[in-house]
Design a protein around this motif. Structure first.
Motif, mmCIF file in Angstrom:
data_model
loop_
_atom_site.group_PDB
_atom_site.id
_atom_site.type_symbol
_atom_site.label_atom_id
_atom_site.label_comp_id
_atom_site.label_asym_id
_atom_site.label_seq_id
_atom_site.Cartn_x
_atom_site.Cartn_y
_atom_site.Cartn_z
ATOM 1 N N ILE A 140 0.840 -1.202 0.000
ATOM 2 C CA ILE A 140 0.000 0.000 0.000
ATOM 3 C C ILE A 140 0.873 1.250 0.000
ATOM 4 N N LYS A 141 1.916 1.234 0.796
ATOM 5 C CA LYS A 141 2.819 2.386 0.864
ATOM 6 C C LYS A 141 3.902 2.336 -0.204
ATOM 7 N N LYS A 142 3.967 1.225 -0.958
ATOM 8 C CA LYS A 142 4.993 1.052 -1.989
ATOM 9 C C LYS A 142 6.391 1.174 -1.379
ATOM 10 N N ARG A 143 6.580 0.463 -0.304
ATOM 11 C CA ARG A 143 7.872 0.507 0.382
ATOM 12 C C ARG A 143 8.415 -0.890 0.597
ATOM 13 N N VAL A 144 9.724 -0.963 0.599
ATOM 14 C CA VAL A 144 10.438 -2.197 0.919
ATOM 15 C C VAL A 144 11.372 -1.870 2.077
ATOM 16 N N TYR A 145 11.452 -2.782 3.027
ATOM 17 C CA TYR A 145 12.264 -2.536 4.210
ATOM 18 C C TYR A 145 13.329 -3.622 4.352
ATOM 19 N N LEU A 146 14.404 -3.255 5.024
ATOM 20 C CA LEU A 146 15.417 -4.242 5.375
ATOM 21 C C LEU A 146 15.820 -4.002 6.821
ATOM 22 N N GLN A 147 15.397 -4.899 7.681
ATOM 23 C CA GLN A 147 15.792 -4.845 9.081
ATOM 24 C C GLN A 147 17.112 -5.589 9.225
ATOM 25 N N MET A 148 18.108 -4.890 9.709
ATOM 26 C CA MET A 148 19.448 -5.464 9.819
ATOM 27 C C MET A 148 19.837 -5.530 11.291
ATOM 28 N N ASP A 149 19.994 -6.719 11.791
ATOM 29 C CA ASP A 149 20.379 -6.936 13.183
ATOM 30 C C ASP A 149 21.730 -7.637 13.242
ATOM 31 N N SER A 150 22.325 -7.622 14.420
ATOM 32 C CA SER A 150 23.625 -8.267 14.622
ATOM 33 C C SER A 150 24.611 -7.856 13.544
ATOM 34 N N LEU A 151 24.672 -6.578 13.300
ATOM 35 C CA LEU A 151 25.517 -6.065 12.226
ATOM 36 C C LEU A 151 26.987 -6.399 12.454
ATOM 37 N N LYS A 152 27.682 -6.596 11.342
ATOM 38 C CA LYS A 152 29.105 -6.896 11.348
ATOM 39 C C LYS A 152 29.835 -5.855 10.511
ATOM 40 N N PRO A 153 31.109 -5.628 10.787
ATOM 41 C CA PRO A 153 31.862 -4.664 9.973
ATOM 42 C C PRO A 153 31.804 -4.987 8.480
ATOM 43 N N GLU A 154 31.739 -6.257 8.140
ATOM 44 C CA GLU A 154 31.682 -6.631 6.720
ATOM 45 C C GLU A 154 30.345 -6.305 6.066
ATOM 46 N N ASP A 155 29.371 -5.830 6.844
ATOM 47 C CA ASP A 155 28.111 -5.365 6.258
ATOM 48 C C ASP A 155 28.231 -3.929 5.746
ATOM 49 N N THR A 156 29.341 -3.291 6.011
ATOM 50 C CA THR A 156 29.559 -1.924 5.547
ATOM 51 C C THR A 156 29.501 -1.867 4.034
ATOM 52 N N ALA A 157 28.617 -1.019 3.518
ATOM 53 C CA ALA A 157 28.401 -0.919 2.070
ATOM 54 C C ALA A 157 27.337 0.140 1.814
ATOM 55 N N VAL A 158 27.157 0.449 0.545
ATOM 56 C CA VAL A 158 26.005 1.237 0.120
ATOM 57 C C VAL A 158 24.913 0.247 -0.251
ATOM 58 N N TYR A 159 23.730 0.467 0.283
ATOM 59 C CA TYR A 159 22.610 -0.447 0.068
ATOM 60 C C TYR A 159 21.604 0.181 -0.897
ATOM 61 N N PHE A 160 21.141 -0.645 -1.834
ATOM 62 C CA PHE A 160 20.212 -0.223 -2.866
ATOM 63 C C PHE A 160 19.005 -1.151 -2.875
ATOM 64 N N CYS A 161 17.874 -0.632 -3.339
ATOM 65 C CA CYS A 161 16.737 -1.503 -3.600
ATOM 66 C C CYS A 161 16.443 -1.451 -5.103
ATOM 67 N N ASN A 162 15.824 -2.504 -5.597
ATOM 68 C CA ASN A 162 15.394 -2.553 -6.979
ATOM 69 C C ASN A 162 14.440 -3.720 -7.127
ATOM 70 N N ALA A 163 13.697 -3.711 -8.184
ATOM 71 C CA ALA A 163 12.813 -4.830 -8.482
ATOM 72 C C ALA A 163 13.611 -5.928 -9.171
ATOM 73 N N LEU A 164 12.972 -7.079 -9.285
ATOM 74 C CA LEU A 164 13.530 -8.175 -10.072
ATOM 75 C C LEU A 164 12.518 -8.543 -11.146
ATOM 76 N N PRO A 165 12.879 -8.487 -12.428
ATOM 77 C CA PRO A 165 14.142 -7.994 -12.978
ATOM 78 C C PRO A 165 14.382 -6.522 -12.639
ATOM 79 N N ASN A 166 15.642 -6.133 -12.643
ATOM 80 C CA ASN A 166 16.002 -4.777 -12.252
ATOM 81 C C ASN A 166 15.494 -3.721 -13.217
ATOM 82 N N TYR A 167 15.092 -2.599 -12.640
ATOM 83 C CA TYR A 167 14.929 -1.393 -13.426
ATOM 84 C C TYR A 167 16.327 -0.850 -13.726
#
Length: 114
Positions: free
Chosen positions: A74-101
């Motif tokens: 309804i809100k046209k939103r996608v969420y990512l809950q990230m817990d127990s984060l690790k240093p190797e999770d450091t990155a730029v995060y993107f969303c996209n559909a599949l297949p990608n726009y």
């Protein structure tokens, strides 16, 4: 033109949590599978998690059990809950559909300190 806007990133300590949000402009959001990707500095973009139209989810092995993807059609939103984060999770995060726009958003930076 498809608009994808990611938010919610920031600096978190190892073991901490962040919740990312992606808002889209498309009218047929609900019929698409959606995904979160990440790209660490100097590395290729990788698929982190995806969620189908029925709510079925898949995760990269590196985040299985720590990250949770969800969607609000309804809100046209996608969420990512990230817990127990690790240093190797450091990155730029993107969303996209599949297949990608072809039009990617600017992403949201996640930095996890050790």
């Amino acid at each position: 033109q498809v608009q994808l806007v990611e938010s919610g990133g920031g600096l978190a300590p190892a073991g901490g949590s962040l919740r990312l949000s992606c808002v889209t402009s498309i009218n047929y959001f609900g019929i698409k599978t959606w995904a979160w990707y990440r790209q660490a500095s100097g590395k290729a973009r990788e698929l982190v998690a995806r969620i189908s139209t029925t709510g079925s989810t898949n995760y990269a092995e590196s985040v299985q059990g720590r990250f949770t993807i969800s969607r609000d059609d309804i809100k046209k939103r996608v969420y990512l809950q990230m817990d127990s984060l690790k240093p190797e999770d450091t990155a730029v995060y993107f969303c996209n559909a599949l297949p990608n726009y072809s039009d990617w958003g600017q992403g949201t930076q996640v930095t996890v300190s050790s």
